[in-house]
Design a protein around this motif. Structure first.
Motif, PDB file in Angstrom:
ATOM      1  N   SER A  79       2.715 -10.373  -5.221  1.00 24.16           N
ATOM      2  CA  SER A  79       2.526 -10.767  -3.828  1.00 24.16           C
ATOM      3  C   SER A  79       3.879 -10.873  -3.123  1.00 24.16           C
ATOM      4  CB  SER A  79       1.802 -12.107  -3.751  1.00 24.16           C
ATOM      5  OG  SER A  79       1.740 -12.561  -2.411  1.00 24.16           O
ATOM      6  N   ARG A  80       3.930 -10.411  -1.880  1.00 18.99           N
ATOM      7  CA  ARG A  80       5.155 -10.474  -1.085  1.00 18.99           C
ATOM      8  C   ARG A  80       5.056 -11.505   0.037  1.00 18.99           C
ATOM      9  NH1 ARG A  80       5.204  -6.078   1.872  1.00 18.99           N
ATOM     10  NH2 ARG A  80       7.449  -5.954   2.222  1.00 18.99           N
ATOM     11  N   LYS A  81       3.924 -12.195   0.147  1.00 17.60           N
ATOM     12  CA  LYS A  81       3.658 -12.990   1.348  1.00 17.60           C
ATOM     13  C   LYS A  81       4.548 -14.216   1.502  1.00 17.60           C
ATOM     14  CE  LYS A  81      -0.221 -15.531  -0.733  1.00 17.60           C
ATOM     15  NZ  LYS A  81      -1.664 -15.803  -0.631  1.00 17.60           N
ATOM     16  N   ASP A  82       5.126 -14.715   0.419  1.00 18.42           N
ATOM     17  CA  ASP A  82       5.954 -15.922   0.516  1.00 18.42           C
ATOM     18  C   ASP A  82       7.446 -15.607   0.536  1.00 18.42           C
ATOM     19  OD1 ASP A  82       3.724 -17.639   0.534  1.00 18.42           O
ATOM     20  OD2 ASP A  82       3.568 -17.509  -1.647  1.00 18.42           O
ATOM     21  N   TYR A  83       7.802 -14.343   0.785  1.00 25.24           N
ATOM     22  CA  TYR A  83       9.199 -13.925   0.782  1.00 25.24           C
ATOM     23  C   TYR A  83       9.654 -13.512   2.182  1.00 25.24           C
ATOM     24  CZ  TYR A  83       8.903 -13.551  -4.340  1.00 25.24           C
ATOM     25  OH  TYR A  83       8.744 -13.815  -5.678  1.00 25.24           O
ATOM     26  N   ILE A  84      10.967 -13.509   2.363  1.00 20.87           N
ATOM     27  CA  ILE A  84      11.551 -12.797   3.497  1.00 20.87           C
ATOM     28  C   ILE A  84      11.571 -11.337   3.085  1.00 20.87           C
ATOM     29  CG2 ILE A  84      13.625 -12.447   4.885  1.00 20.87           C
ATOM     30  CD1 ILE A  84      14.318 -15.394   4.382  1.00 20.87           C
ATOM     31  N   ARG A  85      10.803 -10.506   3.764  1.00 25.64           N
ATOM     32  CA  ARG A  85      10.559  -9.135   3.316  1.00 25.64           C
ATOM     33  C   ARG A  85      11.513  -8.156   4.005  1.00 25.64           C
ATOM     34  NH1 ARG A  85       6.158 -11.767   4.485  1.00 25.64           N
ATOM     35  NH2 ARG A  85       5.925 -10.718   6.498  1.00 25.64           N
ATOM     36  N   ASP A 118      12.411  -5.226   2.409  1.00 24.77           N
ATOM     37  CA  ASP A 118      12.332  -4.138   1.432  1.00 24.77           C
ATOM     38  C   ASP A 118      11.523  -2.928   1.881  1.00 24.77           C
ATOM     39  OD1 ASP A 118      10.087  -5.809   1.393  1.00 24.77           O
ATOM     40  OD2 ASP A 118       9.614  -5.344  -0.685  1.00 24.77           O
ATOM     41  N   MET A 119      10.679  -3.051   2.907  1.00 27.65           N
ATOM     42  CA  MET A 119       9.782  -1.950   3.254  1.00 27.65           C
ATOM     43  C   MET A 119       9.858  -1.552   4.723  1.00 27.65           C
ATOM     44  SD  MET A 119       6.327  -2.485   1.023  1.00 27.65           S
ATOM     45  CE  MET A 119       6.356  -2.617  -0.769  1.00 27.65           C
ATOM     46  N   ASN A 120      10.885  -1.982   5.418  1.00 27.91           N
ATOM     47  CA  ASN A 120      11.113  -1.609   6.817  1.00 27.91           C
ATOM     48  C   ASN A 120       9.999  -2.061   7.754  1.00 27.91           C
ATOM     49  OD1 ASN A 120      13.444  -0.466   5.871  1.00 27.91           O
ATOM     50  ND2 ASN A 120      12.731   1.641   5.996  1.00 27.91           N
ATOM     51  N   GLU A 121       9.321  -3.151   7.371  1.00 20.07           N
ATOM     52  CA  GLU A 121       8.425  -3.818   8.314  1.00 20.07           C
ATOM     53  C   GLU A 121       9.275  -4.730   9.207  1.00 20.07           C
ATOM     54  OE1 GLU A 121       5.216  -4.809   4.772  1.00 20.07           O
ATOM     55  OE2 GLU A 121       7.210  -5.711   4.933  1.00 20.07           O
ATOM     56  N   ASN A 122       8.698  -5.219  10.288  1.00 19.62           N
ATOM     57  CA  ASN A 122       9.349  -6.275  11.055  1.00 19.62           C
ATOM     58  C   ASN A 122       9.247  -7.564  10.248  1.00 19.62           C
ATOM     59  OD1 ASN A 122      10.141  -8.296  12.792  1.00 19.62           O
ATOM     60  ND2 ASN A 122       8.874  -7.619  14.500  1.00 19.62           N
ATOM     61  N   PRO A 123      10.364  -8.158   9.811  1.00 19.56           N
ATOM     62  CA  PRO A 123      10.284  -9.347   8.947  1.00 19.56           C
ATOM     63  C   PRO A 123       9.597 -10.539   9.601  1.00 19.56           C
ATOM     64  CG  PRO A 123      12.502  -8.418   8.936  1.00 19.56           C
ATOM     65  CD  PRO A 123      11.744  -7.716  10.024  1.00 19.56           C
ATOM     66  N   GLU A 124       9.648 -10.612  10.951  1.00 20.73           N
ATOM     67  CA  GLU A 124       9.067 -11.780  11.638  1.00 20.73           C
ATOM     68  C   GLU A 124       7.671 -11.519  12.187  1.00 20.73           C
ATOM     69  OE1 GLU A 124      12.191 -10.561  12.802  1.00 20.73           O
ATOM     70  OE2 GLU A 124      13.363 -11.891  11.536  1.00 20.73           O
ATOM     71  N   GLY A 125       7.327 -10.276  12.440  1.00 22.97           N
ATOM     72  CA  GLY A 125       6.042  -9.964  13.032  1.00 22.97           C
ATOM     73  C   GLY A 125       6.061 -10.119  14.544  1.00 22.97           C
ATOM     74  N   GLU A 183      18.418 -11.681  -8.159  1.00 21.03           N
ATOM     75  CA  GLU A 183      18.981 -12.949  -7.689  1.00 21.03           C
ATOM     76  C   GLU A 183      18.478 -13.295  -6.289  1.00 21.03           C
ATOM     77  OE1 GLU A 183      20.728 -15.248  -9.327  1.00 21.03           O
ATOM     78  OE2 GLU A 183      20.407 -13.988 -11.095  1.00 21.03           O
ATOM     79  N   LEU A 184      18.374 -12.306  -5.427  1.00 20.55           N
ATOM     80  CA  LEU A 184      17.846 -12.567  -4.094  1.00 20.55           C
ATOM     81  C   LEU A 184      16.360 -12.907  -4.142  1.00 20.55           C
ATOM     82  CD1 LEU A 184      19.624  -9.865  -1.887  1.00 20.55           C
ATOM     83  CD2 LEU A 184      20.025 -12.329  -1.898  1.00 20.55           C
ATOM     84  N   LYS A 185      15.656 -12.265  -5.051  1.00 25.17           N
ATOM     85  CA  LYS A 185      14.236 -12.572  -5.201  1.00 25.17           C
ATOM     86  C   LYS A 185      14.031 -14.035  -5.584  1.00 25.17           C
ATOM     87  CE  LYS A 185      10.090 -11.085  -7.693  1.00 25.17           C
ATOM     88  NZ  LYS A 185       9.546 -10.228  -8.769  1.00 25.17           N
ATOM     89  N   LYS A 186      14.890 -14.550  -6.457  1.00 29.56           N
ATOM     90  CA  LYS A 186      14.823 -15.967  -6.833  1.00 29.56           C
ATOM     91  C   LYS A 186      15.015 -16.869  -5.614  1.00 29.56           C
ATOM     92  CE  LYS A 186      16.742 -15.218 -11.470  1.00 29.56           C
ATOM     93  NZ  LYS A 186      17.952 -15.421 -12.320  1.00 29.56           N
ATOM     94  N   ILE A 204      14.585  -7.058  -1.261  1.00 25.15           N
ATOM     95  CA  ILE A 204      15.349  -5.919  -0.763  1.00 25.15           C
ATOM     96  C   ILE A 204      14.894  -4.670  -1.500  1.00 25.15           C
ATOM     97  CG2 ILE A 204      17.360  -7.299  -0.112  1.00 25.15           C
ATOM     98  CD1 ILE A 204      18.645  -6.220  -2.779  1.00 25.15           C
ATOM     99  N   LYS A 205      15.417  -3.524  -1.095  1.00 27.25           N
ATOM    100  CA  LYS A 205      15.063  -2.251  -1.713  1.00 27.25           C
ATOM    101  C   LYS A 205      16.226  -1.731  -2.555  1.00 27.25           C
ATOM    102  CE  LYS A 205      12.811   1.806  -2.026  1.00 27.25           C
ATOM    103  NZ  LYS A 205      11.552   1.980  -2.776  1.00 27.25           N
ATOM    104  N   THR A 206      15.925  -1.291  -3.783  1.00 26.63           N
ATOM    105  CA  THR A 206      16.899  -0.607  -4.626  1.00 26.63           C
ATOM    106  C   THR A 206      16.355   0.765  -4.985  1.00 26.63           C
ATOM    107  OG1 THR A 206      15.974  -1.526  -6.667  1.00 26.63           O
ATOM    108  CG2 THR A 206      17.754  -2.776  -5.600  1.00 26.63           C
ATOM    109  N   TYR A 207      17.212   1.626  -5.545  1.00 22.27           N
ATOM    110  CA  TYR A 207      16.830   3.013  -5.785  1.00 22.27           C
ATOM    111  C   TYR A 207      17.236   3.476  -7.180  1.00 22.27           C
ATOM    112  CZ  TYR A 207      16.121   3.418  -0.743  1.00 22.27           C
ATOM    113  OH  TYR A 207      15.672   3.255   0.537  1.00 22.27           O
ATOM    114  N   SER A 208      16.453   4.416  -7.702  1.00 25.28           N
ATOM    115  CA  SER A 208      16.807   5.071  -8.961  1.00 25.28           C
ATOM    116  C   SER A 208      17.468   6.427  -8.713  1.00 25.28           C
ATOM    117  CB  SER A 208      15.562   5.273  -9.836  1.00 25.28           C
ATOM    118  OG  SER A 208      14.591   6.057  -9.157  1.00 25.28           O
ATOM    119  N   HIS A 209      17.333   6.964  -7.495  1.00 26.94           N
ATOM    120  CA  HIS A 209      17.941   8.252  -7.175  1.00 26.94           C
ATOM    121  C   HIS A 209      19.453   8.167  -7.418  1.00 26.94           C
ATOM    122  CE1 HIS A 209      19.214  11.809  -4.978  1.00 26.94           C
ATOM    123  NE2 HIS A 209      17.944  12.188  -4.879  1.00 26.94           N
TER     124      HIS A 209
END
Length: 355
Positions: free
Chosen positions: A19-25, A27-34, A308-311, A316-321
């Motif tokens: 679940s992402r609902k309790d985080y500052i999001r 990571d997915m380029n949504e508006n974080p505040e709505g 660490e930020l998740k804690k 945030i977004k990270t990449y394997s590329h």
């Protein structure tokens, strides 16, 4: 034994399961505040039992979009978010066995739908400096090409497309019977649009979405703009009611209140300028290409930064590329949100991990 489409059965899909609902999001380029709460409450006050009991009526919104993009209503196709628009294009125009030309890295769903519909994904790679050889891309378009994908701007890297290059690509595709998709998911963050090319060329589709700046990703609504012939066959392939009544109501209200859109734009711009200034002041390598996201080269391993930020309640977004393995991507939002991110990030990225 029942039949299973082998393209779907063998498809590799990933998704964030927690679940992402309790985080500052961020990571997915949504508006974080709505959306602004007062606007949200106003729209919700008009959601009645009667409205929900009816099948959705989409023409009011189509007419509003038609007016805003200066095309007729029969050039507009509403979709259940941009993902639905992508699926429709591949379902209608994707010729199995042919090529899809795109760039890499880019939005992953284009690769997914290419494989799902039995086409061959042929991305042109950005180099270590996030530059693309346009000539290589153009030369790769041949008689075996079915669809060409151009995101403007492209997430997460790449300079926005130049008009001259776009025209060369469209003409080359047209000569080889290929369709060109111009995905403008981030157009509210960047002034230049290529939607007018729909009226100049017969092989162009432009995508738009309400999920980014317009802040209703959870309602799943977007649209495609193309010539009436292409729009008609896309509509034929669409479900009868692709967009729900609540999504339609919110989208209609947003189209009727440009002041809300301007407020959302101003909030994002202020926050973005704040974060960019902090990155410059602290001499971080960073990259911004006109979307609502910034790439940052962290001092520590991006995976460590992520955990660490998740804690601390931030995603945030990270990449394997390979060319992005040392970078993190941050969705931009208000100064308030990005100040919270910056303070936590600075602490995480500068604190020693030595025992």
């Amino acid at each position: 034994m029942y039949f299973v489409n082998p393209n779907v059965k063998s498809l590799y899909r990933t998704s964030y399961q927690e679940s992402r609902k309790d985080y500052i999001r961020l990571d997915m380029n949504e508006n974080p505040e709505g959306l602004p709460l007062s606007f949200f409450n106003k729209v919700m006050s008009g959601i009645s039992p009667e409205l929900l009991s009816m099948y959705p009526e989409k023409m009011d919104l189509i007419n509003k979009i038609s007016e805003s993009v200066n095309f007729k209503s029969d050039n507009i196709v509403l979709t259940n978010g941009s993902d639905d628009a992508i699926r429709l294009v591949f379902e209608v125009f994707g010729e199995p066995g042919k090529k899809v030309i795109s760039v890499s890295p880019t939005f992953e769903m284009y690769s997914v739908y290419t494989k799902m519909y039995g086409l061959s994904y042929c991305p042109i790679e950005y180099d270590q400096d996030f530059k693309l050889d346009i000539k290589t891309l153009i030369d790769s378009i041949d008689e075996k090409t079915s669809i060409v994908i151009l995101l403007n701007p492209n997430s997460p890297i790449g300079e926005p497309w130049k008009e001259d290059d776009i025209r060369k690509i469209i003409k080359r595709a047209s000569e080889n019977g290929a369709l060109v998709v111009i995905d403008e998911a981030y157009h509210f963050f960047y002034d230049i649009t290529f939607v007018t090319m729909v009226s100049e060329y017969q092989n162009v589709i432009v995508f738009r979405t309400f999920s980014k700046l317009l802040s209703i990703a959870g309602l799943r609504i977007g649209y495609a703009v193309s010539n009436s012939e292409i729009a008609h066959v896309l509509s034929n392939a669409s479900s009868t009611y692709p967009v729900n009544a609540i999504a339609l109501r919110f989208a209609e209200e947003l189209m009727e209140h440009p002041n809300i859109i301007e407020e959302l734009k101003m909030t994002e711009q202020e926050g973005r300028r704040f974060l960019l200034s902090k990155l410059r002041e602290n001499q971080y390598d960073h990259y911004y290409n006109s979307g609502n996201y910034i790439l940052v080269k962290s001092k520590k391993d991006p995976k460590v930064i992520f955990e660490e930020l998740k804690k601390r309640g931030i995603l945030i977004k990270t990449y394997s590329h390979p060319i992005l393995s040392e970078w993190i991507r941050i969705t931009t939002g208000s100064i308030y949100t990005l100040d919270r991110f910056w303070n936590e990030f600075k602490n995480v990225d500068t604190t020693s991990t030595d025992c």
